[in-house]
Design a protein around this motif. Structure first.
Motif, PDB file in Angstrom:
ATOM      1  N   TRP A 151      45.048  26.253  35.897  1.00 47.56           N
ATOM      2  CA  TRP A 151      44.364  25.311  36.779  1.00 47.56           C
ATOM      3  C   TRP A 151      44.075  25.947  38.139  1.00 47.56           C
ATOM      4  O   TRP A 151      42.973  25.796  38.687  1.00 47.56           O
ATOM      5  N   LYS A 152      45.037  26.657  38.671  1.00 47.40           N
ATOM      6  CA  LYS A 152      44.853  27.320  39.962  1.00 47.40           C
ATOM      7  C   LYS A 152      43.712  28.320  39.897  1.00 47.40           C
ATOM      8  O   LYS A 152      42.898  28.434  40.829  1.00 47.40           O
ATOM      9  N   GLU A 153      43.634  29.044  38.793  1.00 47.87           N
ATOM     10  CA  GLU A 153      42.608  30.079  38.638  1.00 47.87           C
ATOM     11  C   GLU A 153      41.212  29.506  38.413  1.00 47.87           C
ATOM     12  O   GLU A 153      40.223  30.027  38.901  1.00 47.87           O
ATOM     13  N   LYS A 160      40.164  26.028  38.698  1.00 42.71           N
ATOM     14  CA  LYS A 160      39.915  24.679  39.188  1.00 42.71           C
ATOM     15  C   LYS A 160      38.449  24.481  39.576  1.00 42.71           C
ATOM     16  O   LYS A 160      37.830  23.457  39.238  1.00 42.71           O
TER      17      LYS A 160
END
Length: 504
Positions: A481-483, A485
């Motif tokens: 998700w961080k990568e 989003k």
């Protein structure tokens, strides 16, 4: 003396004839069906392999019968039923009575289509076991102090759901696929309703739903069906229905969405190496579409076959990076008024391969290496969109050519024979289908499955899948998700959170 014996003999003959006359033949050996004058149904499965008897009481209630005003009260009422009644003053006395019966596996549950209570007792105690449940069902003691205590227990369970990933994801699905009344799929209900519940509210549940015409008794094991009928008639025969009876169900829309809804869920327990995805559509309902459920079951079996064209098409699509055919399939569960068709898949994450690219060791996957898309720009959001496109394309094709329907139907018969090999398993399945579709559905299931044709399977697809809009949910790890989003946002995905998943 002779006159007394003669009278007793003919009385016994009358009782046996009277009892057996009410037993309806079923499609299962040693399984009998009765219906009392008050509408209460009784099912008895004989099996003398062990001196035990399983007793279950089921009520057509639960999440599907909830309204805005009582969402959560069926679950709360289920808890309160164990708190005592006319014969057993409190929970301690209730539990002692169970122990005296020698009861094991005793419990109760509130589901989508039913509330049920059950235990197993020595077969010699079956009459007392039926009496025990009669007092619990018909004369519950709804004490104000106990109610407040049990509210705290139920509220703690609901609050636990708010932090459980599986419940959060499911709540988001229900909220979007059943936008008008998502609480009709969640037995937990609404915290505000449980917090404000009164004794009067619970009495309304009892009076409107815990009635003979809305209930059934299931007894199985080392018992005789005619004796059980006599016991039930004596114990439950004077149980009365109210004038109104249970309220009819409102059937939710089969087309709740004008376009596909795309959601992403950040699962803290997910690994970085895989992306899990599900696409959901409204399916047939047992209350009004039972004839469509047979084709739905056959279709689901065909498309879930790992050797079929449906699964293979997803594996052969290298953009999806699905390891093997067992990682993709479809599902459908018959429900009274909340049928859902689901497609699922698990795809290898490009991010995981990138993270391991600098390592001298091969990634430790549980499947054989395979070629994936060479494009570094093909993100999880792209994969999800590709999966959705593949579902729409493959689901519209005629899958009945994969396997002769005669073989699929034989597999159903074999599976049913295996699953229903014990009295308890037969009654558990019967109870489930009794609540969703009625007992006739259960007893005629094999016959109706055998009538499914290629045309009826394809008609099911046209009616419920082709051109329909649904809910797509992608589950990813926090690192993914961080990568990605921003990519999900640009593809039109909305994040599921515990704050927006539940309807309060």
């Amino acid at each position: 003396m002779f006159q007394y014996l003669k009278k007793s003999f003919f009385s016994l003959l009358f009782v046996l004839f009277f009892s057996c006359a009410f037993a309806e033949k079923t499609s299962f050996d040693a399984l009998y069906r009765y219906k009392l004058d008050n509408g209460l149904e009784l099912f008895v499965a004989e099996n003398n392999s062990a001196p035990l008897a399983y007793i279950e009481i089921a009520v057509r209630a639960g999440a599907v019968t909830q309204t805005v005003q009582n969402a959560g009260l069926f679950h709360l009422y289920e808890h309160m039923l164990f708190k005592g009644n006319e014969k057993y003053a409190n929970q301690q006395e209730f539990t002692k009575a169970e122990n005296r019966l020698g009861a094991i596996d005793e419990n109760g549950s509130t589901g989508v289509d039913r509330v049920n209570y059950y235990f197993t007792v020595p077969s010699a105690m079956v009459q007392k076991g039926l009496e025990f449940w009669s007092y619990a069902l018909r004369t519950p003691k709804i004490d104000g102090t106990e109610l407040e205590n049990e509210k705290a227990v139920v509220l703690s369970e609901i609050k636990a759901d708010f932090t459980d990933p599986a419940h959060i994801r499911a709540a988001a699905l229900f909220k979007n696929l059943f936008p008008e009344e998502p609480f009709r799929l969640s037995p937990s209900g609404k915290t505000s309703v449980v917090q404000n519940a009164t004794e009067e509210n619970l009495r309304e549940i009892q009076e409107n739903y815990y009635i003979p015409s809305n209930s059934a008794i299931f007894v199985g094991g080392d018992v005789k069906h005619d004796e059980i009928f006599e016991y039930v008639k004596q114990i439950f025969g004077d149980w009365q229905n109210p004038s109104a009876g249970a309220q009819p169900l409102k059937i939710p829309s089969k087309t709740p969405l004008s376009k596909d809804k795309k959601l992403v869920f950040v699962d803290p327990g997910a690994g970085d190496d895989m992306i899990h995805i599900g696409y959901y559509l409204r399916g047939p309902d047992g209350e009004c579409d039972s004839s469509d459920t047979y084709a739905a079951d056959v279709w689901t079996s065909i498309v879930s076959n790992p050797n079929g064209s449906f699964s293979k098409a997803f594996v052969e699509n290298k953009k999806l990076a699905i390891p093997e055919s067992s990682y993709v399939g479809a599902s459908y569960t018959t429900r009274r008024a909340s049928g859902i068709i689901g497609f699922y898949g698990a795809m290898l994450s490009e991010f995981a391969k990138k993270e391991n690219s600098d390592s001298s060791e091969e990634p430790n996957y549980s499947f054989s290496p395979f070629e994936v898309s060479s494009s570094k720009d093909f993100t999880p959001a792209d994969k999800a969109d590709e999966f959705l496109s593949a579902v729409k394309k493959q689901a519209a094709l005629d899958v009945t050519k994969d396997t002769p329907l005669s073989i699929v139907i034989q597999q159903f018969e074999d599976s049913r024979t295996y699953e229903l090999e014990s009295a308890k398993s037969i009654l558990a399945s019967l109870s489930f289908f009794w609540s969703a579709c009625g007992s006739d559905y259960f007893f005629s299931y094999d016959e109706n499955i055998a009538k499914v044709t290629e045309a009826s399977v394809n008609d099911f697809v046209q009616k419920y899948i082709t051109g329909k809009k649904g809910v797509l949910i992608v589950s990813v790890s926090p690192a993914l998700w961080k990568e990605y989003k921003g990519s999900f946002a640009s593809h039109g995905y909305h994040e599921i959170t515990k704050e927006n998943a539940f309807q309060e």
